[in-house]
Design a protein around this motif. Structure first.
Motif, PDB file in Angstrom:
ATOM      1  N   PHE A 105      29.568  -7.356  54.540  1.00  0.00           N
ATOM      2  CA  PHE A 105      28.676  -6.466  53.806  1.00  0.00           C
ATOM      3  C   PHE A 105      28.793  -5.034  54.321  1.00  0.00           C
ATOM      4  CE2 PHE A 105      26.501 -10.600  53.509  1.00  0.00           C
ATOM      5  CZ  PHE A 105      26.254 -10.678  52.136  1.00  0.00           C
ATOM      6  N   VAL A 106      28.993  -4.092  53.409  1.00  0.00           N
ATOM      7  CA  VAL A 106      28.755  -2.677  53.693  1.00  0.00           C
ATOM      8  C   VAL A 106      27.364  -2.401  53.145  1.00  0.00           C
ATOM      9  CG1 VAL A 106      29.519  -0.305  53.358  1.00  0.00           C
ATOM     10  CG2 VAL A 106      31.208  -2.140  53.495  1.00  0.00           C
TER      11      VAL A 106
ATOM     12  N   ASP B  64      24.965  -0.372  52.122  1.00  0.00           N
ATOM     13  CA  ASP B  64      24.832   1.037  51.764  1.00  0.00           C
ATOM     14  C   ASP B  64      23.638   1.262  50.844  1.00  0.00           C
ATOM     15  OD1 ASP B  64      25.595   3.702  51.772  1.00  0.00           O
ATOM     16  OD2 ASP B  64      26.858   3.482  50.003  1.00  0.00           O
TER      17      ASP B  64
ATOM     18  N   TYR C  51      28.400  -4.205  58.471  1.00  0.00           N
ATOM     19  CA  TYR C  51      28.656  -2.843  58.964  1.00  0.00           C
ATOM     20  C   TYR C  51      27.306  -2.222  59.304  1.00  0.00           C
ATOM     21  CZ  TYR C  51      31.788   1.246  59.220  1.00  0.00           C
ATOM     22  OH  TYR C  51      32.566   2.295  59.629  1.00  0.00           O
TER      23      TYR C  51
ATOM     24  N   LEU D  49      34.373  -8.960  50.431  1.00  0.00           N
ATOM     25  CA  LEU D  49      33.722  -7.786  50.999  1.00  0.00           C
ATOM     26  C   LEU D  49      32.822  -7.189  49.922  1.00  0.00           C
ATOM     27  CD1 LEU D  49      35.064  -5.091  53.355  1.00  0.00           C
ATOM     28  CD2 LEU D  49      33.889  -4.371  51.271  1.00  0.00           C
TER      29      LEU D  49
ATOM     30  N   ARG E 110      30.056  -4.233  48.850  1.00  0.00           N
ATOM     31  CA  ARG E 110      29.434  -2.942  49.143  1.00  0.00           C
ATOM     32  C   ARG E 110      28.341  -2.686  48.108  1.00  0.00           C
ATOM     33  NH1 ARG E 110      31.444   2.554  51.589  1.00  0.00           N
ATOM     34  NH2 ARG E 110      29.514   3.725  51.295  1.00  0.00           N
ATOM     35  N   THR E 111      27.157  -2.361  48.607  1.00  0.00           N
ATOM     36  CA  THR E 111      26.041  -2.067  47.724  1.00  0.00           C
ATOM     37  C   THR E 111      25.981  -0.571  47.409  1.00  0.00           C
ATOM     38  OG1 THR E 111      24.584  -1.899  49.659  1.00  0.00           O
ATOM     39  CG2 THR E 111      24.691  -4.023  48.554  1.00  0.00           C
TER      40      THR E 111
ATOM     41  N   LYS F 118      32.278   3.463  45.624  1.00  0.00           N
ATOM     42  CA  LYS F 118      33.554   2.741  45.564  1.00  0.00           C
ATOM     43  C   LYS F 118      34.506   3.220  46.655  1.00  0.00           C
ATOM     44  CE  LYS F 118      33.014   1.915  40.622  1.00  0.00           C
ATOM     45  NZ  LYS F 118      33.534   2.139  39.268  1.00  0.00           N
TER      46      LYS F 118
ATOM     47  N   LEU G 236      35.699   2.019  51.054  1.00  0.00           N
ATOM     48  CA  LEU G 236      35.528   1.053  52.142  1.00  0.00           C
ATOM     49  C   LEU G 236      34.911   1.666  53.388  1.00  0.00           C
ATOM     50  CD1 LEU G 236      38.854  -0.981  51.808  1.00  0.00           C
ATOM     51  CD2 LEU G 236      36.569  -1.583  50.978  1.00  0.00           C
ATOM     52  N   SER G 237      34.933   3.000  53.493  1.00  0.00           N
ATOM     53  CA  SER G 237      34.288   3.700  54.609  1.00  0.00           C
ATOM     54  C   SER G 237      34.764   3.206  55.975  1.00  0.00           C
ATOM     55  CB  SER G 237      32.759   3.603  54.497  1.00  0.00           C
ATOM     56  OG  SER G 237      32.298   4.264  53.342  1.00  0.00           O
TER      57      SER G 237
ATOM     58  N   ILE H 267      31.859  -4.380  44.322  1.00  0.00           N
ATOM     59  CA  ILE H 267      30.971  -3.216  44.381  1.00  0.00           C
ATOM     60  C   ILE H 267      29.788  -3.486  43.458  1.00  0.00           C
ATOM     61  CG2 ILE H 267      30.767  -0.722  44.069  1.00  0.00           C
ATOM     62  CD1 ILE H 267      32.826  -1.467  46.185  1.00  0.00           C
TER      63      ILE H 267
ATOM     64  N   TRP I 177      20.974  -1.448  49.080  1.00  0.00           N
ATOM     65  CA  TRP I 177      20.926  -2.583  49.999  1.00  0.00           C
ATOM     66  C   TRP I 177      19.521  -3.163  50.187  1.00  0.00           C
ATOM     67  CZ3 TRP I 177      23.362  -6.488  51.758  1.00  0.00           C
ATOM     68  CH2 TRP I 177      22.891  -7.172  52.883  1.00  0.00           C
TER      69      TRP I 177
END
Length: 279
Positions: free
Chosen positions: A55-56, A58, A100, A228, A230-231, A235, A237-238, A253, A258
């Motif tokens: 999870f990112v 965000d 993350y 993977l 990301r919230t 768009k 991956l940071s 995405i 989050w």
């Protein structure tokens, strides 16, 4: 009894009748939702489940701004969401979850926000040490992945205690990536590969497998990354798990911030994974 008295008694009786009804409706709604979530998790778990989900997390700050909150309040709501989603994943029998938590680059944020994040981290690890309910219940081993030496001493002390407490758990893995960037992880893996080759007095021939074997996540026992997420709809991956998601990882995405992310956001992602596996 006069009409005015009847009107008075009638108006006073309305709140006393409404409040129990509202409580009963809230209880019933919560019960139905809880039962529905259990049912959905049971149905999902009957199909193929990813071994490793990352999870990112965000959108905490934008969530806070939207509700006129301080950034640290958004991060606190994000921590509640993290616990919620962590339990969903382990009830689904996901073997490894990576999150993350804090980028090395986040140290560039305002001192007030960094201090608030470090305080939240220390409180979270202290809570884990004191109760440890989720990790112990599901037999989860905690790995804190990243340049831990950059953490304040009080946070680092709590990290070490939490890792020691779960060291012998072997049913699942939780990677908390903090302070972390993927470029730092890859650089460290290359350096360690070269060091080990020189120590063993072997020809210096570095392969992809050598680097993969020296990644922080691999050394912690993590399986290959399947999904993977990301919230917040951003768009990119940071600088998170770049090596790990270079081949077969499904990158998802979602627009949800989050703190609002939950089972009904995860549901279509798992169904999409299952559809691709079956196909």
């Amino acid at each position: 009894m006069t009409p005015s008295t009847n009107a008075y008694n009638s108006s006073c009786s309305v709140p006393s009748m409404v409040n129990p009804v509202r409580r009963a409706v809230r209880w019933l709604r919560g019960f139905v939702l809880h039962y529905l979530q259990h049912l959905l998790i049971f149905i999902l778990a009957s199909g193929p489940i990813p071994k490793h989900v990352a999870f990112v997390m965000d959108g905490n700050r934008r969530y806070a701004r939207k509700r006129a909150m301080l950034p640290q309040q958004g991060h606190s709501h994000g921590y509640v969401a993290f616990r919620r989603n962590l339990e969903i994943c382990f009830r689904l029998k996901v073997k490894c979850v990576s999150a993350y938590v804090f980028s090395i680059d986040n140290f560039k944020r305002s001192p007030e926000e960094v201090d608030a994040l470090m305080t939240l981290a220390e409180q979270s690890f202290s809570e884990l040490i004191q109760y440890g309910n989720i990790l112990q219940q599901y037999g989860v081993r905690l790995n804190v992945v990243g340049k831990k030496e950059m953490l304040p001493e009080n946070v680092l002390k709590a990290v070490r205690k939490a890792e020691d407490m779960t060291r012998h758990n072997n049913k699942a893995i939780l990677n908390l990536c903090m302070p972390y960037t993927s470029r730092d992880e890859i650089t460290t893996a290359v350096r360690d590969t070269v060091h080990d080759s020189l120590q063993a007095d072997q020809p210096l021939e570095i392969t992809e497998k050598d680097i993969d074997d020296h990644l922080m996540t691999t050394k912690g026992g993590s399986p290959p990354l399947d999904i993977l997420i990301r919230t917040s709809g951003v768009k990119r991956l940071s600088d998170f798990l770049l090596w790990q998601c270079a081949e077969d990882t499904q990158i998802q995405i979602v627009d949800t911030y989050w703190p609002d992310f939950g089972l009904f956001d995860l549901l279509p992602i798992i169904l999409d994974y299952q559809r691709k596996v079956w196909a």
